[in-house]
Enzyme design. Sequence first.
Site, PDB file in Angstrom:
ATOM      1  N   LYS A  55      45.480  40.386  37.303  1.00 24.99           N
ATOM      2  CA  LYS A  55      44.858  40.961  38.072  1.00 24.99           C
ATOM      3  C   LYS A  55      45.128  42.551  37.677  1.00 24.99           C
ATOM      4  O   LYS A  55      44.048  43.260  37.649  1.00 24.99           O
ATOM      5  CB  LYS A  55      45.212  40.960  39.540  1.00 24.99           C
ATOM      6  CG  LYS A  55      44.220  39.485  40.045  1.00 24.99           C
ATOM      7  CD  LYS A  55      44.904  38.992  41.578  1.00 24.99           C
ATOM      8  CE  LYS A  55      44.289  37.914  41.700  1.00 24.99           C
ATOM      9  NZ  LYS A  55      44.510  37.386  43.249  1.00 24.99           N
ATOM     10  N   GLN A  99      48.076  38.052  48.336  1.00 28.96           N
ATOM     11  CA  GLN A  99      47.941  36.904  47.345  1.00 28.96           C
ATOM     12  C   GLN A  99      48.630  35.717  48.490  1.00 28.96           C
ATOM     13  O   GLN A  99      49.578  35.738  48.886  1.00 28.96           O
ATOM     14  CB  GLN A  99      48.975  36.898  46.160  1.00 28.96           C
ATOM     15  CG  GLN A  99      49.075  35.866  45.288  1.00 28.96           C
ATOM     16  CD  GLN A  99      47.635  35.885  44.531  1.00 28.96           C
ATOM     17  OE1 GLN A  99      46.981  36.608  44.020  1.00 28.96           O
ATOM     18  NE2 GLN A  99      47.453  34.229  44.279  1.00 28.96           N
ATOM     19  N   ASP A 122      38.581  39.499  48.904  1.00 32.30           N
ATOM     20  CA  ASP A 122      38.412  38.098  48.785  1.00 32.30           C
ATOM     21  C   ASP A 122      37.663  37.419  49.629  1.00 32.30           C
ATOM     22  O   ASP A 122      37.387  36.218  49.553  1.00 32.30           O
ATOM     23  CB  ASP A 122      40.029  37.763  49.213  1.00 32.30           C
ATOM     24  CG  ASP A 122      40.831  37.043  47.934  1.00 32.30           C
ATOM     25  OD1 ASP A 122      40.073  36.619  47.015  1.00 32.30           O
ATOM     26  OD2 ASP A 122      41.866  36.700  48.314  1.00 32.30           O
TER      27      ASP A 122
END
Length: 298
Positions: A55, A99, A122
């Site tokens: 990422k 995460q 997200d």
Amino acid sequence: MTQARIIDGKAFAAGLRARIGEDVAKLKALHRIQPGLAVVLVGEDPASQIYVKSKGEQTEAAGMRSETHRLPANTSQAELIQLVSKLNADKDIHGILVQLPLPGHLDSAPVIAAIHPDKDVDGLTVTNAGRLASGLPGLVSCTPAGCLMLIKDVVGDLSGKTAVVVGRSNLMGKPMAQLLLQADCTVTIAHSRTKDLPAVCRQADILVAAAGRAEMVRSDWIKPGAVVIDVGITRLPSRDPDAAAAGKTRIVGDVAFEEALEVAGAITPVPGGVGPMTIACLLDNTLIAARRLAGLEP
Ligand code: NAP
């Protein structure tokens, strides 16, 4: 019989990242804004480490600012939420991603709830789920957003198509179903309690499999000519017994790919289908968030 078209998610994602890179360059040149993404990683989970590294690299390659906050596995809930609050207030950061999964002693729900919805790249906060369900602009979970792009690229106008989504998680199944509904599909969400799942799947012009069950969807579950999007990822031992003994693995999806090729009209492979779209859509969400936070789009 002709074989299904194999949808090249890797190539599509590369094109999307190139377009994002151009838009980032314009944003910098015209408005002096560099989109910034902060990724928070708690602990040492090896798969998460690889994913977070990737990422960071792709964020920088698109011309964005990338920050990775690596916290020790024994970080407390309060310390983690404190970091999220700091990132919420940071003007140079437009996207925040924590995460998952978090180490066992941490509860992800209050951590996600602490992320400012306009920086929630997200798409996991209740606010963004509500915006999606209400048809309002928000940030949509990256994997379903990527799946929709692939589906639209293959199908074009989705209006009136029958779509079946297998899986009802907040991360994948539910937002996928909402996106397909917004695109005027007739949508069924199937799950572990669905009766006669093969018959339900056989109705689908568009079948999205997101159950995490290796090769569960067989060829006789697929309507001839259907578009099949395989989101599932399961790591199995390598087919080669020596390699398997050495710990080598292979990744398979939720769809029995080889046999599905004979029936479907188009299908995503695993790997190389949906997977590469997820990070590309994360960059897209960060760009969208930066533009919105600057008041450049609604
Ligand atoms: P999840 O939270 O475990 O949800 C799985 C869903 O599948 C649940 O709704 C479950 O039903 C349903 N399900 C499980 N077994 C089933 C069965 N035998 N028949 C019908 N439905 C069944 O997983 P997730 O986070 O949504 O992820 C799903 C898969 O996608 C996983 O393999 C994950 O690794 C993969 N994934 C890939 C990407 C990517 O970038 N490619 C991104 C995200 C996820 P119940 O609700 O009834 O339990």
